[in-house]
Design a protein around this motif. Structure first.
Motif: not given
Length: 107
Positions: A71-99
């Motif tokens: 949703t944020l325009g990034g690719k990938g993201g990963g980690g473990r089933p209990d904790m993961a991380q990632g990011g994207g370039p469009d922080g203005t879409k934070a609400a959409e990322a939560v959705a």
């Protein structure tokens, strides 16, 4: 999960938005890291949030992150089933990322 939001975003607002995604499933939300530096555009901050271990058998943190990252325009993201991380370039879409993460929780 982790995503990039405006640096001025309040951690409490972010935690409430994530916790409100599914009150029956999400037992706890903690904002545990705020990062500003290399890899994060000026005026943005990478925010990481984790949920309790009791969710592992119900939903994968990796799936939540990947939905938000896309949703944020990034690719990938990963980690473990209990904790993961990632990011994207469009922080203005934070609400959409939560959705997007909410949609994963809803199935």
């Amino acid at each position: 999960f982790a995503f990039v939001v405006d640096a001025a975003a309040a951690a409490g607002d972010l935690a409430r938005a994530v916790a409100g995604a599914d009150k029956a499933l999400i037992a706890e939300v903690r904002v545990f890291d705020v990062y500003r530096g290399p890899g994060v555009p000026e005026g943005k901050a990478s925010i990481a949030a984790a949920v309790t271990e009791d969710l592992v058998g119900k939903v994968s943190a990796v799936d939540l992150v990947r939905a938000g990252v896309e949703t944020l325009g990034g690719k990938g993201g990963g980690g473990r089933p209990d904790m993961a991380q990632g990011g994207g370039p469009d922080g203005t879409k934070a609400a959409e990322a939560v959705a997007a993460a909410k949609a994963v929780v809803a199935g």
